[in-house]
Design an enzyme around this catalytic site. Structure first.
Site, mmCIF file in Angstrom:
data_model
loop_
_atom_site.group_PDB
_atom_site.id
_atom_site.type_symbol
_atom_site.label_atom_id
_atom_site.label_comp_id
_atom_site.label_asym_id
_atom_site.label_seq_id
_atom_site.Cartn_x
_atom_site.Cartn_y
_atom_site.Cartn_z
ATOM 1 N N SER A 1 -8.872 -0.339 6.643
ATOM 2 C CA SER A 1 -8.821 -1.358 7.695
ATOM 3 C C SER A 1 -7.414 -1.512 8.251
ATOM 4 O O SER A 1 -7.189 -2.276 9.169
ATOM 5 C CB SER A 1 -9.313 -2.706 7.157
ATOM 6 N N LYS B 1 0.803 -1.225 0.000
ATOM 7 C CA LYS B 1 0.000 0.000 0.000
ATOM 8 C C LYS B 1 0.838 1.279 0.000
ATOM 9 O O LYS B 1 0.363 2.335 -0.410
ATOM 10 C CB LYS B 1 -0.925 0.034 1.215
#
Length: 358
Positions: free
Chosen positions: A89, A64
């Site tokens: 999350s 990410k």
């Protein structure tokens, strides 16, 4: 481009090989060029040669950071300031927190109340502000919008449904293809939640190698991509239930068209298969992966994938390694579907072993 070889398919996607290549230049020096590893034991079990792109070694412990860094740097290039807002999350939250810190900008992160403590703590360590919300996709979006409304000049950098995020994630494929030795890959397996990584990987992989076959890996307990592909339309995720906490979200309107047009098949795997694959990687490769990364390995070992022809060399993205090591899923606990099989008998004349003794 891939669309040149497939006339009639949609050509206006939110990401392309060119945008991925631009992202690679933009994030160079900030992100880690993660290693590619192999494992004879797991390849043997899969019945083909497997190559693992180890994004668990990326900064913040997951792929990410690529997309977040690309989006933040492009925003700053255009004269943008903060605060930067997102909902996640965990791994994107950490990624944006660090990318914002590197750029000297404030980050406001909405995280579900059930996010792993290790991920929440990491986000705070990077200097971001965490706002908790109920663990429902709609609530995440609502809370993020409230932060945008309350902070003039703020901008939303979503976890996956954003061109710059998708393009940043695709940079892992540019590296992967350069690093694999002995010839090109026949296929790649990429875990999918919201589809930011999968869509970026699709345009990069097909752009470089039009004949490569692309498979998505998904938990049965969060199988919206499999159901969407079957129906030919985007079916939102409703009540996902899986140990793979990084794969709980629905695809977006930008990621779905790319996935729909590029992915050959979605391999769904059970919770037991995910846990077994995760444990296998720990045992054989000595790599600390999180359950979401194990989904790709489980897919490669599944009967449905093993039955596919013409796939001698397969690349798998190990997407992250942010896991609570005090709660590894094969340790004895009531919720663990395979824990019972793993219980050791008590030593003769001694007391039963406890988790902390192992």
């Amino acid at each position: 481009s891939w669309s040149d070889h497939h006339p009639g398919m949609a050509t206006e996607y939110a990401a392309s090989l060119a945008s991925v290549q631009e992202a690679a230049e933009r994030i160079k020096g900030a992100v880690t060029r993660t290693p590619v590893m192999t494992c004879g034991a797991i390849s043997s079990r899969a019945g083909r040669e497997l190559f693992f792109k180890c994004e668990l070694f990326q900064k913040v412990g997951a792929f990410k950071f690529r997309g977040a860094t690309n989006a933040v740097r492009k925003h700053v290039e255009g004269g943008g300031k903060g605060p930067l807002v997102t909902h996640s999350s965990g791994n994107h939250a950490q990624a944006l927190a660090l990318a914002a810190k590197d750029a000297g900008l404030q980050a406001l992160i909405v995280m579900p109340s059930n996010a792993p403590t290790v991920k929440v703590d990491a986000v705070k360590e990077y200097g971001a502000t965490v706002v908790h919300c109920p663990p429902i996709v709609e609530e995440r979006v609502k809370f993020a919008q409230r932060l945008l409304d309350e902070n003039p000049g703020s901008i939303l950098i979503p976890p996956y449904n954003h061109p710059d995020v998708m393009s940043g994630q695709g940079t892992l494929i540019l590296e992967f293809f350069e690093q694999v030795e002995g010839g090109p890959l026949d296929a790649i397996i990429v875990p999918v939640g919201g589809g930011g990584m999968l869509s970026g990987c699709c345009v990069a992989a097909k752009g470089l190698q039009p004949n490569i076959r692309i498979f998505a890996a998904e938990p049965l307990g969060a199988d919206d991509v499999a159901r969407s592909m079957k129906a030919g339309e985007l079916i939102p995720q409703t009540a996902p239930k899986t140990i793979a906490d990084g794969l709980l979200t629905s695809m977006g309107d930008l990621t779905w068209p790319i996935i729909r047009d590029h992915v050959e098949d979605v391999i769904t795997v059970s919770e037991e298969e995910i846990i077994e694959a995760m444990r296998l990687v720990y045992m054989r490769m000595k790599l600390v992966i999180e359950p979401s990364a194990a989904v790709g390995v489980a897919a490669a070992l599944s009967p449905s994938f093993r039955a596919k022809e013409g796939l001698g060399r397969v690349g798998i993205v190990l997407c992250g390694g942010n896991v609570d090591i005090d709660k590894l899923p094969w340790m004895v606990c009531t919720r663990n579907p395979i824990a019972a099989k793993r219980r050791e008998p008590a030593p003769v004349g001694g007391r039963p072993a406890r988790n902390r003794d192992v």
